[in-house]
Design a protein around this motif. Structure first.
Motif, mmCIF file in Angstrom:
data_model
loop_
_atom_site.group_PDB
_atom_site.id
_atom_site.type_symbol
_atom_site.label_atom_id
_atom_site.label_comp_id
_atom_site.label_asym_id
_atom_site.label_seq_id
_atom_site.Cartn_x
_atom_site.Cartn_y
_atom_site.Cartn_z
ATOM 1 N N TRP A 283 36.997 53.830 39.154
ATOM 2 C CA TRP A 283 36.200 52.833 38.422
ATOM 3 C C TRP A 283 36.719 51.441 38.672
ATOM 4 O O TRP A 283 37.930 51.240 38.732
ATOM 5 N N MET A 284 35.838 50.487 38.813
ATOM 6 C CA MET A 284 36.309 49.104 38.801
ATOM 7 C C MET A 284 35.460 48.257 37.862
ATOM 8 O O MET A 284 34.265 48.462 37.702
ATOM 9 N N GLU A 285 36.182 47.320 37.241
ATOM 10 C CA GLU A 285 35.524 46.488 36.247
ATOM 11 C C GLU A 285 34.639 45.458 36.939
ATOM 12 O O GLU A 285 35.062 44.806 37.878
ATOM 13 N N VAL A 286 33.384 45.340 36.469
ATOM 14 C CA VAL A 286 32.517 44.326 37.088
ATOM 15 C C VAL A 286 31.938 43.303 36.118
ATOM 16 O O VAL A 286 31.505 42.231 36.550
ATOM 17 N N LEU A 287 31.899 43.618 34.818
ATOM 18 C CA LEU A 287 31.174 42.729 33.897
ATOM 19 C C LEU A 287 31.829 42.702 32.533
ATOM 20 O O LEU A 287 32.408 43.693 32.085
#
Ligand code: DAH
Length: 359
Positions: A283-287
């Motif tokens: 998972w990567m944080e985008v918002l």
């Protein structure tokens, strides 16, 4: 001098005049007040009727032939002058195009256009606000009071005290969130806007530059809830990454201007050692996002028991890196021609939903 000789001389003078000025001088010498032809015309007044009957047509004939010769010569000289200008003042439309098109559309511009296209399809307008912002719009109205630790986190560029406006300290905006405030205080809900633009923080390393780009989203209406937020972000991220297998994970978080606040992660897969958006191997944080805080709605003069909404914010440069594979943010702003040639877009490559926004 007899009329015939006069006519021959005048015709020769007209013929040899090679400029419009020279021709005008001939005209004045013949037909001007003191001109030779004018003098002959005047003699007709003192002639006997019989004399006038024979001389009249001859003198008038002289005037007519000189007049028409002058007119014809004038047209010739004007045409010659036009041809001379056409030949010398050259706009050569047949010049060959350069071997390769030189300019490119910067990925940040391209991604902003992609985002505007995606959100326009969902009914969002594009809003703007100033990059030199006052403390109230950048912080206070967003429920970040003077003593709030978030102010320190923002690494704000402050203007000197003597540049305060209406008692407000001025800053370079640290995020696009103040556009939420400017929109809510200047137009009636329902509101659906995105606000892309430059933001500034005193921070610099491989993943931070003092200027970068964010895009803000804001919806204010009646009965808006987290479900609307999740659908909107999912629809946007699937359209942006052009994949149906984009998976979102919403994590509880904290922002002063939203309650509840959520951070949005997007799932990725690892293909040939590279992270590719889609799937859920990691998972990567985008918002950052959440439901707009009651206090923010109140600060804008709206009744939070009537109007609710959600907001989100994210980095445009980061979105560009995730989609187009650049790995150093600093290169975005170096203006290195090789980078621009490699990552830039063709000016005719205008993002459209029907054409695939990133095609
Ligand atoms: N303004 C935040 C920042 O710059 C990003 C953000 C988070 C914007 C949550 C929002 C939001 O609108 O709801 O870090």
């Amino acid at each position: 001098m007899d009329i015939e000789t006069l006519q021959t001389e005048l015709m020769a003078a007209i013929e040899s005049a090679d400029t419009l000025e020279a021709l005008e001088a001939v005209r004045v010498s013949a037909l001007g007040k003191q001109g030779s032809v004018s003098a002959l015309l005047k003699t007709m007044g003192g002639m006997s009727p019989e004399e006038r009957q024979t001389q009249g047509p001859i003198i008038n004939g002289l005037r007519e032939s000189i007049t028409s010769a002058l007119t014809a010569k004038k047209a010739d000289l004007e045409t010659a002058e036009l041809n001379r200008r056409l030949a010398t003042e050259r706009v050569d439309m047949t010049l060959p195009a350069p071997d390769a098109p030189r300019g490119t559309i910067h990925p940040v511009s391209q991604v902003m256009d992609e985002l505007a296209e995606i959100f326009a399809d969902m009914g969002f307008a594009v809003a703007e606000g100033p990059e030199i912002e006052d403390d109230w719009h950048n912080f206070t109205a967003l429920n970040i009071p003077e003593t709030h630790p978030a102010r320190a986190m923002h690494d704000t560029f402050y203007f000197p005290d003597d540049m305060a406006r209406d008692g407000q300290k001025m800053v370079l905006r640290t995020h696009t969130s103040p556009v939420q405030i400017r929109t809510m205080t200047s137009q009636e809900p329902p509101i659906r806007i995105i606000a892309p633009g430059r933001v500034y923080r005193s921070d610099s390393d491989a993943t931070h530059t003092p200027m970068f780009h964010q895009i803000e989203g804001l919806v204010i209406d009646k009965g808006i809830h987290l479900g609307h937020l999740k659908w909107t972000l999912e629809t946007f991220l699937k359209a942006y990454f052009e994949r149906e297998d984009v998976v979102l994970r919403l994590r509880p978080s904290y922002f002063p201007f939203t309650e509840p606040s959520v951070e949005v992660d997007v799932g990725y897969s690892v293909i040939n050692g590279k992270r590719v958006i889609g799937g859920s191997e990691g998972w990567m944080e985008v918002l950052g996002s959440g439901m707009v805080h009651r206090k923010v709605i109140e600060a804008c003069g709206l009744d939070p028991d009537v109007w609710q909404g959600f907001a989100f914010g994210t980095g445009v440069d980061r979105l560009a890196m995730l989609k187009y594979g650049m790995d150093d943010l600093r290169a975005f702003f170096d203006g290195d021609n090789r980078w621009l040639q490699h990552y830039g877009f063709n000016a005719l490559d205008v993002p459209t939903l029907s054409g695939g926004v990133g095609a």
